[in-house]
Design a protein around this motif. Structure first.
Motif, PDB file in Angstrom:
ATOM      1  N   PHE A 174       2.552  51.038  24.031  1.00  0.00           N
ATOM      2  CA  PHE A 174       3.380  52.222  24.240  1.00  0.00           C
ATOM      3  C   PHE A 174       4.860  51.839  24.247  1.00  0.00           C
ATOM      4  N   ALA A 175       5.191  50.768  24.962  1.00  0.00           N
ATOM      5  CA  ALA A 175       6.581  50.333  25.026  1.00  0.00           C
ATOM      6  C   ALA A 175       7.096  49.916  23.662  1.00  0.00           C
ATOM      7  N   LEU A 176       6.309  49.150  22.927  1.00  0.00           N
ATOM      8  CA  LEU A 176       6.737  48.697  21.596  1.00  0.00           C
ATOM      9  C   LEU A 176       6.926  49.864  20.639  1.00  0.00           C
ATOM     10  N   LEU A 177       5.967  50.784  20.619  1.00  0.00           N
ATOM     11  CA  LEU A 177       6.042  51.904  19.688  1.00  0.00           C
ATOM     12  C   LEU A 177       7.167  52.869  20.052  1.00  0.00           C
ATOM     13  N   SER A 178       7.356  53.126  21.332  1.00  0.00           N
ATOM     14  CA  SER A 178       8.361  54.111  21.740  1.00  0.00           C
ATOM     15  C   SER A 178       9.779  53.549  21.739  1.00  0.00           C
ATOM     16  N   GLU A 179       9.911  52.217  21.820  1.00  0.00           N
ATOM     17  CA  GLU A 179      11.241  51.627  21.937  1.00  0.00           C
ATOM     18  C   GLU A 179      11.670  50.807  20.728  1.00  0.00           C
ATOM     19  N   GLN A 180      10.712  50.308  19.917  1.00  0.00           N
ATOM     20  CA  GLN A 180      11.092  49.396  18.842  1.00  0.00           C
ATOM     21  C   GLN A 180      10.574  49.801  17.469  1.00  0.00           C
ATOM     22  N   SER A 181       9.630  50.735  17.393  1.00  0.00           N
ATOM     23  CA  SER A 181       9.102  51.140  16.090  1.00  0.00           C
ATOM     24  C   SER A 181       9.891  52.320  15.539  1.00  0.00           C
ATOM     25  N   VAL A 182       9.499  52.783  14.366  1.00  0.00           N
ATOM     26  CA  VAL A 182      10.148  53.940  13.755  1.00  0.00           C
ATOM     27  C   VAL A 182       9.993  55.193  14.626  1.00  0.00           C
ATOM     28  N   ARG A 184      10.686  55.443  17.644  1.00  0.00           N
ATOM     29  CA  ARG A 184      11.679  55.482  18.713  1.00  0.00           C
ATOM     30  C   ARG A 184      12.709  56.602  18.519  1.00  0.00           C
ATOM     31  N   HIS A 185      12.918  57.021  17.282  1.00  0.00           N
ATOM     32  CA  HIS A 185      13.915  58.054  17.008  1.00  0.00           C
ATOM     33  C   HIS A 185      13.490  59.421  17.532  1.00  0.00           C
ATOM     34  N   GLY A 186      12.202  59.622  17.727  1.00  0.00           N
ATOM     35  CA  GLY A 186      11.734  60.950  18.127  1.00  0.00           C
ATOM     36  C   GLY A 186      10.980  60.996  19.440  1.00  0.00           C
ATOM     37  N   VAL A 187      10.966  59.873  20.189  1.00  0.00           N
ATOM     38  CA  VAL A 187      10.238  59.822  21.460  1.00  0.00           C
ATOM     39  C   VAL A 187      11.235  59.699  22.602  1.00  0.00           C
ATOM     40  N   ALA A 188      11.158  60.606  23.561  1.00  0.00           N
ATOM     41  CA  ALA A 188      12.079  60.615  24.692  1.00  0.00           C
ATOM     42  C   ALA A 188      11.799  59.457  25.636  1.00  0.00           C
ATOM     43  N   ARG A 219       6.089  60.806  13.753  1.00  0.00           N
ATOM     44  CA  ARG A 219       7.302  60.643  12.961  1.00  0.00           C
ATOM     45  C   ARG A 219       7.514  61.856  12.064  1.00  0.00           C
ATOM     46  N   GLY A 220       6.438  62.293  11.424  1.00  0.00           N
ATOM     47  CA  GLY A 220       6.542  63.475  10.567  1.00  0.00           C
ATOM     48  C   GLY A 220       6.937  64.708  11.350  1.00  0.00           C
ATOM     49  N   GLY A 221       6.369  64.864  12.532  1.00  0.00           N
ATOM     50  CA  GLY A 221       6.706  66.012  13.361  1.00  0.00           C
ATOM     51  C   GLY A 221       8.162  66.016  13.768  1.00  0.00           C
ATOM     52  N   HIS A 222       8.715  64.832  14.011  1.00  0.00           N
ATOM     53  CA  HIS A 222      10.130  64.727  14.375  1.00  0.00           C
ATOM     54  C   HIS A 222      11.027  65.136  13.212  1.00  0.00           C
ATOM     55  N   LEU A 223      10.689  64.680  12.001  1.00  0.00           N
ATOM     56  CA  LEU A 223      11.542  64.935  10.845  1.00  0.00           C
ATOM     57  C   LEU A 223      11.398  66.344  10.286  1.00  0.00           C
ATOM     58  N   LEU A 224      10.181  66.881  10.312  1.00  0.00           N
ATOM     59  CA  LEU A 224       9.921  68.153   9.626  1.00  0.00           C
ATOM     60  C   LEU A 224       9.832  69.349  10.564  1.00  0.00           C
ATOM     61  N   ASP A 225       9.399  69.130  11.793  1.00  0.00           N
ATOM     62  CA  ASP A 225       9.131  70.257  12.690  1.00  0.00           C
ATOM     63  C   ASP A 225       9.979  70.250  13.957  1.00  0.00           C
ATOM     64  N   ASP A 226      10.956  69.332  14.041  1.00  0.00           N
ATOM     65  CA  ASP A 226      11.773  69.221  15.246  1.00  0.00           C
ATOM     66  C   ASP A 226      10.910  69.097  16.501  1.00  0.00           C
ATOM     67  N   LEU A 227       9.884  68.246  16.400  1.00  0.00           N
ATOM     68  CA  LEU A 227       8.997  68.020  17.546  1.00  0.00           C
ATOM     69  C   LEU A 227       9.806  67.593  18.761  1.00  0.00           C
ATOM     70  N   ASP A 228       9.601  68.274  19.868  1.00  0.00           N
ATOM     71  CA  ASP A 228      10.325  67.965  21.094  1.00  0.00           C
ATOM     72  C   ASP A 228      10.040  66.511  21.503  1.00  0.00           C
ATOM     73  N   ALA A 230      10.077  64.980  24.316  1.00  0.00           N
ATOM     74  CA  ALA A 230       9.214  64.836  25.491  1.00  0.00           C
ATOM     75  C   ALA A 230       7.763  65.097  25.130  1.00  0.00           C
ATOM     76  N   THR A 231       7.531  66.063  24.238  1.00  0.00           N
ATOM     77  CA  THR A 231       6.176  66.332  23.759  1.00  0.00           C
ATOM     78  C   THR A 231       5.658  65.136  22.971  1.00  0.00           C
ATOM     79  N   ALA A 232       6.534  64.542  22.156  1.00  0.00           N
ATOM     80  CA  ALA A 232       6.126  63.361  21.386  1.00  0.00           C
ATOM     81  C   ALA A 232       5.750  62.216  22.314  1.00  0.00           C
ATOM     82  N   ARG A 233       6.494  62.057  23.410  1.00  0.00           N
ATOM     83  CA  ARG A 233       6.176  61.002  24.377  1.00  0.00           C
ATOM     84  C   ARG A 233       4.795  61.216  24.979  1.00  0.00           C
ATOM     85  N   ALA A 234       4.496  62.464  25.341  1.00  0.00           N
ATOM     86  CA  ALA A 234       3.194  62.771  25.929  1.00  0.00           C
ATOM     87  C   ALA A 234       2.075  62.572  24.910  1.00  0.00           C
ATOM     88  N   ARG A 235       2.326  62.979  23.664  1.00  0.00           N
ATOM     89  CA  ARG A 235       1.301  62.781  22.625  1.00  0.00           C
ATOM     90  C   ARG A 235       1.037  61.298  22.393  1.00  0.00           C
TER      91      ARG A 235
END
Length: 303
Positions: A174-182, A184-188, A219-228, A230-235
């Motif tokens: 979780f830490a690696l994906l949310s802080e260092q992967s692609v 990270r741009h869409g996860v709170a 990632r797709g949800g962040h770019l195309l649907d403005d995924l919140d 905080a919602t991305a973090r929970a998902r």
């Protein structure tokens, strides 16, 4: 009874060092914690970090009873593992694993050994002390204990022994994906969406083989649907914990379950297990660690 500082309890985890000032009768007097910027690499660095955090406490006592990574091969001093199945009752904890690992003119360090498993290969350091503390407070308890954290442990406990266990790197992933992967741009960094967590967890338990694709959908949800974010973090949490629960199903299905951890890390697991109809007995990680270290100190005091 006097409550003067008599000894120091220490728990050195993967990311945090916690110290407790303890009276001779086991009363907790004070606590301190730190999160070093990087893991210490030499025994001298371990000692420097511990001394800096303990500070004035070391003017009154040099006795430290510790568990965790400081006893690992890359730690302060290596303390051998005990192979499972092995007893983890408070009595067993005080008989075998505590050793005077390092003695100096002003410092006496005693480290509780971790547990090892040959097949599949696995190790734990620190969690065995929490399990012993839990058994001290729940005499005769049998079942499966989940200990969420950076590396979550699932331990089968029977008749005061750890029979088997399995480690999942869910917290680190979780830490690696949310802080260092692609992603990270869409996860709170904070925030939550309980419905998003529950849906993602359910999806992954049902179809864990789709995990990698579900992850990139964030990632797709962040770019195309403005995924919140905080919602991305929970998902993201739901996807990873769901995959873990799917793999750990033999441990929790139909078993007596306990969950040891702080509310922050344990709550998502409790929610995920509750969604599968599993009731868990909750216990605080710090309280269980101290109960185990108290038992270890009792052996030293009576030696």
């Amino acid at each position: 009874m006097s409550h003067d500082l008599d000894w120091i309890a220490a728990d050195w985890g993967s990311t945090r060092l916690r110290l407790w000032a303890m009276a001779a009768d086991g009363t907790r007097l004070a606590e301190r914690s730190s999160q070093p910027e990087r893991a210490p690499r030499t025994p001298a660095e371990f000692e420097t970090i511990l001394r800096a955090l303990a500070g004035d406490w070391l003017e009154r006592t040099g006795t430290i009873v510790a568990c965790g990574m400081l006893g690992a091969r890359e730690g302060w001093v290596e303390v051998p593992y005990r192979p499972v199945p092995c007893a983890v009752t408070p009595a067993a904890l005080t008989r075998a694993p505590v050793a005077a690992a390092d003695t100096r003119p002003t410092l006496s360090l005693h480290v509780v050994s971790g547990l090892s498993q040959a097949t599949p290969p696995d190790v734990m350091r620190g969690e065995e002390t929490q399990i012993a503390g839990f058994l001290a407070k729940n005499d005769g308890w049998d079942g499966v204990i989940c200990l969420p954290g950076t590396h979550t442990k699932w331990a089968h406990v029977s008749a005061g022994e750890v029979v088997s266990f399995q480690t999942f790197m869910t917290g680190e992933l979780f830490a690696l994906l949310s802080e260092q992967s692609v992603l990270r741009h869409g996860v709170a960094e904070a925030g939550w969406d309980a419905d998003a967590f529950a849906d993602a967890l359910s999806d992954t338990i049902s179809r864990p083989e789709k995990l990698a694709g579900k992850l990139f959908a964030l990632r797709g949800g962040h770019l195309l649907d403005d995924l919140d974010p905080a919602t991305a973090r929970a998902r993201l949490s739901g996807l990873l914990i769901g995959a873990e629960l799917a793999a750990a199903k033999p441990y929790w299905l139909g078993q007596n379950m306990a969950l040891i951890g702080s509310d922050t890390v344990a709550h998502p697991y409790a929610e995920g297990l509750a969604a599968q109809g599993v009731t868990v007995l909750r216990a605080d990680a710090d309280d269980m660690t101290l109960a185990g270290l108290r038992a270890a100190h009792a052996q030293l005091a009576g030696a």
